[in-house]
Enzyme design. Structure first.
Site, PDB file in Angstrom:
ATOM      1  N   GLY A   1      -4.397   2.342  -8.836  1.00  0.00           N
ATOM      2  CA  GLY A   1      -4.245   1.620 -10.100  1.00  0.00           C
ATOM      3  C   GLY A   1      -3.982   2.574 -11.250  1.00  0.00           C
ATOM      4  O   GLY A   1      -2.851   2.712 -11.700  1.00  0.00           O
TER       5      GLY A   1
ATOM      6  N   GLN B   1     -10.323   8.139 -10.643  1.00  0.00           N
ATOM      7  CA  GLN B   1     -10.478   7.595  -9.290  1.00  0.00           C
ATOM      8  C   GLN B   1     -11.388   8.536  -8.486  1.00  0.00           C
ATOM      9  O   GLN B   1     -12.416   8.969  -8.995  1.00  0.00           O
ATOM     10  CB  GLN B   1      -9.116   7.394  -8.621  1.00  0.00           C
TER      11      GLN B   1
ATOM     12  N   MET C   1      -4.093   4.002  -1.210  1.00  0.00           N
ATOM     13  CA  MET C   1      -5.148   3.872  -0.205  1.00  0.00           C
ATOM     14  C   MET C   1      -4.764   2.851   0.861  1.00  0.00           C
ATOM     15  O   MET C   1      -4.807   3.127   2.058  1.00  0.00           O
ATOM     16  CB  MET C   1      -6.463   3.457  -0.864  1.00  0.00           C
TER      17      MET C   1
ATOM     18  N   ASN D   1       2.460 -12.344  -2.472  1.00  0.00           N
ATOM     19  CA  ASN D   1       1.158 -12.223  -3.123  1.00  0.00           C
ATOM     20  C   ASN D   1       0.095 -12.758  -2.165  1.00  0.00           C
ATOM     21  O   ASN D   1       0.208 -13.895  -1.680  1.00  0.00           O
ATOM     22  CB  ASN D   1       1.144 -13.000  -4.444  1.00  0.00           C
TER      23      ASN D   1
ATOM     24  N   TYR E   1     -13.078  -4.105   2.215  1.00  0.00           N
ATOM     25  CA  TYR E   1     -12.739  -2.698   2.404  1.00  0.00           C
ATOM     26  C   TYR E   1     -12.966  -1.864   1.142  1.00  0.00           C
ATOM     27  O   TYR E   1     -12.216  -0.936   0.853  1.00  0.00           O
ATOM     28  CB  TYR E   1     -11.310  -2.520   2.930  1.00  0.00           C
TER      29      TYR E   1
ATOM     30  N   CYS F   1      -9.335  14.832   9.356  1.00  0.00           N
ATOM     31  CA  CYS F   1     -10.038  14.328  10.536  1.00  0.00           C
ATOM     32  C   CYS F   1     -11.509  14.169  10.162  1.00  0.00           C
ATOM     33  O   CYS F   1     -11.975  14.765   9.200  1.00  0.00           O
ATOM     34  CB  CYS F   1      -9.884  15.261  11.739  1.00  0.00           C
TER      35      CYS F   1
ATOM     36  N   GLY G   1     -12.906   3.954  -6.693  1.00  0.00           N
ATOM     37  CA  GLY G   1     -12.944   2.996  -5.596  1.00  0.00           C
ATOM     38  C   GLY G   1     -13.262   1.583  -6.029  1.00  0.00           C
ATOM     39  O   GLY G   1     -12.513   0.660  -5.724  1.00  0.00           O
TER      40      GLY G   1
END
Length: 558
Positions: A49, A126, A173, A238, A318, A407, A489
């Site tokens: 964003g 962020q 993301m 949307n 999520y 990882c 987040g």
């Protein structure tokens, strides 16, 4: 002043700065704004964003200039994207300390943040945008892969083959979702309002196909599911329109989630019925009206998720605070009938100190990443999940900006990997130093009651001491740069979190710092979860020799 046309990280073994710590910070800042990496680099926005790398272009230029002249015993202080001071410290101290968007709790609201942002006094960082550790969609790829993998193990016998996953959001993301699903053998239908984002994911190998018609996209997805194909489909549309359409047609996906930029009502989530241009116009003309229509769409979105959940879809949040927005602003508290992904799938990993370990080849040479992949596979040959992941990532993940890899490694494995990478640099197996970092989404570096720390066993979801302790300890251990952010987040007022970076430059001094930092950093995650009462964490502390004064004895037995 450097412009967007020229912002690309330097490559090679020659430095612009006086040490590799400073050089790594410079290259990673620039890499964050590489057009291959960033979402809106012309606006300094990296992802999420409004997540920025620097407050404004003057601040960016000042950061670059300061890094180029910073001595090996000095530390630059960055306050919300602005360099505000340089102090004499020592060679083992961080070269940069960063604080982004931190507000006194009573004033920790979007309205106050936006007022201060408009005055040029703060910046939304962020998570990895303002801490110069973003590496493109790969940055969240394995975490997403692990999440869908654990979902498959819990519900579908260990594979997503013949399973349909429906989600939304293909930004910085969410763009990792399609590839994560196909890596697990499934079909992904990902809805996105911005056609350019879908095209970018297709071009970079994160998404296979693009559709603009729901009927055709759905037919393709259902056919692929029946045939057991692993394919990902980006649908222009949307999600607040598409999900109710699925409910009406009684099309129930096997798995349902969402990674739209719902954390910020004002930026990122586009309301149904408006084009991107129309949304931007309304946002500028009447911000409150814009927020209201966004919430209308979010309610429709969540109600459709709840309906599909009741019909059998494995549904989870999520971590974008979609549930919180409709609960806080529209009283839709049943949104929390949808579980969060951390308590549902990831927390046992956090209890072991496992989390997102990433590294970047400062040389710019993809061969160096191949060398590190091979070294890790040889270092941990019995870790079958890791070896399988490295093989898939090596074949399927495209380079964006500086070559990088991510990882998930357990508590002791991170330090072993860091020391090994330093050995590779020292003996010339890679052509330049490597910088190691991670997402702020880690076991001990975040307090986020609606994401990473949701539903903690002891009720300590909102305790924010832990990420502060994490940052302090990493500073004491000698990380190359350390950051503390607010609001990543899930949005302003919802989280506090910390990030690190540490350089492997081949020196003995670097090896010592790597051992300290990469042991202590994940160790705080074991500590935090042990303190909350998780037996896995307590056992990990005991078997790994972590000294927790009120739980474990001293490692030396005294």
């Amino acid at each position: 002043m450097e412009t967007i046309a020229t912002i690309r990280s330097p490559r090679g073994a020659d430095r612009q700065c006086k040490g590799w710590g400073q050089e790594a910070a410079l290259r990673m800042l620039m890499n964050n704004l590489d057009p291959e990496v960033a979402e809106r680099p012309a606006d300094l926005i990296v992802y999420g964003g409004g997540g920025k790398a620097a407050r404004n272009w003057a601040c960016y230029a000042a950061i670059v200039e300061t890094l180029r002249h910073l001595e090996a015993d000095e530390t630059m202080m960055v306050q919300s994207g602005k360099p505000v001071g340089v102090f004499k410290t020592h060679p083992d101290a961080p070269r940069v300390l960063i604080a982004n968007a931190n507000l006194v709790p009573k004033w920790g609201t979007w309205d106050e943040f936006r007022r201060l942002d408009a005055l040029g006094l703060t910046m939304y960082g962020q998570m990895t945008a303002g801490s110069w550790m973003y590496i493109g969609s790969q940055g969240i790829l394995q975490g997403t892969y692990e999440t869908f993998g654990e979902c498959a193990r819990q519900h579908f016998g260990g594979s997503l083959t013949n399973r349909l996953v429906v989600t939304a959001g293909l930004g910085g993301m969410g763009g990792a979702q399609p590839l994560s699903v196909t890596m697990q053998g499934g079909v992904c239908l990902a809805v996105e309002v911005d056609a350019e984002r879908i095209r970018k994911r297709v071009q970079t190998g994160y998404c296979d196909e693009m559709y603009t018609d729901l009927d055709k996209a759905l037919a393709r997805a259902l056919e692929a599911t029946r045939k057991g194909e692993a394919v990902s489909i980006g649908l222009l549309g949307n999600i607040a329109d598409v999900l109710p359409a699925l409910v009406a047609r009684d099309v129930v996906p096997d798995v349902l989630t969402d990674q739209t930029a719902a954390h910020d009502l004002r930026v990122g989530y586009i309301p149904a019925g408006l084009s991107l241009t129309q949304a931007a116009s309304l946002r500028a003309r009447d911000p409150q009206a814009y927020d209201s229509v966004v919430l209308d769409s979010m309610v429709a979105h969540v109600e459709a998720m709840l309906a599909l959940q009741k019909r059998g879809a494995i549904t989870f949040d999520y971590g974008n605070n979609l549930r919180g927005q409709v609960a806080d602003h529209r009283g839709l508290t049943k949104a929390f009938d949808i579980p969060g992904f951390v308590p549902a799938f990831i927390r046992p990993l956090f209890c072991r100190g496992a989390g997102p370990f990433r590294w970047i080849a400062l040389s710019g040479d993809p061969k160096d990443i191949k060398t590190t992949d091979k070294a890790l596979a040889e270092l941990f040959p019995t870790n079958e999940r890791l070896v399988r992941w490295l093989d898939q990532a090596g074949r399927r993940v495209h380079v964006q900006g500086l070559p990088a890899r991510i990882c998930w490694l357990d508590y002791t494995e991170r330090a072993e990997a860091g020391v090994k990478f330093n050995w590779l640099v020292k003996h010339g197996h890679v052509s330049a130093p490597i910088v190691i970092g991670r997402d702020h989404l880690d076991s001990g570096s975040v307090a986020s009651p609606r994401r990473e720390t949701e539903g903690m066993m002891d009720g300590s979801d909102a305790i924010a001491d832990w990420p502060i302790l994490n940052a302090l300890l990493n500073t004491a251990c000698g990380a190359t740069w350390v950051s503390v952010h607010h609001g990543g987040g899930v949005g302003i007022g919802q989280s506090i979190h910390a990030g690190i970076a540490i350089v492997a430059d081949g020196t003995d001094e670097a090896a010592a710092r790597l051992r300290r930092v990469l042991t202590a950093d994940p160790g705080t995650g074991v500590m935090r979860h042990a303190d909350a009462g998780y037996e896995i964490a307590i056992d990990t502390a005991k078997t790994s020799g972590i000294h927790l004064p009120m739980m474990t004895g001293r490692p030396d037995g005294q």
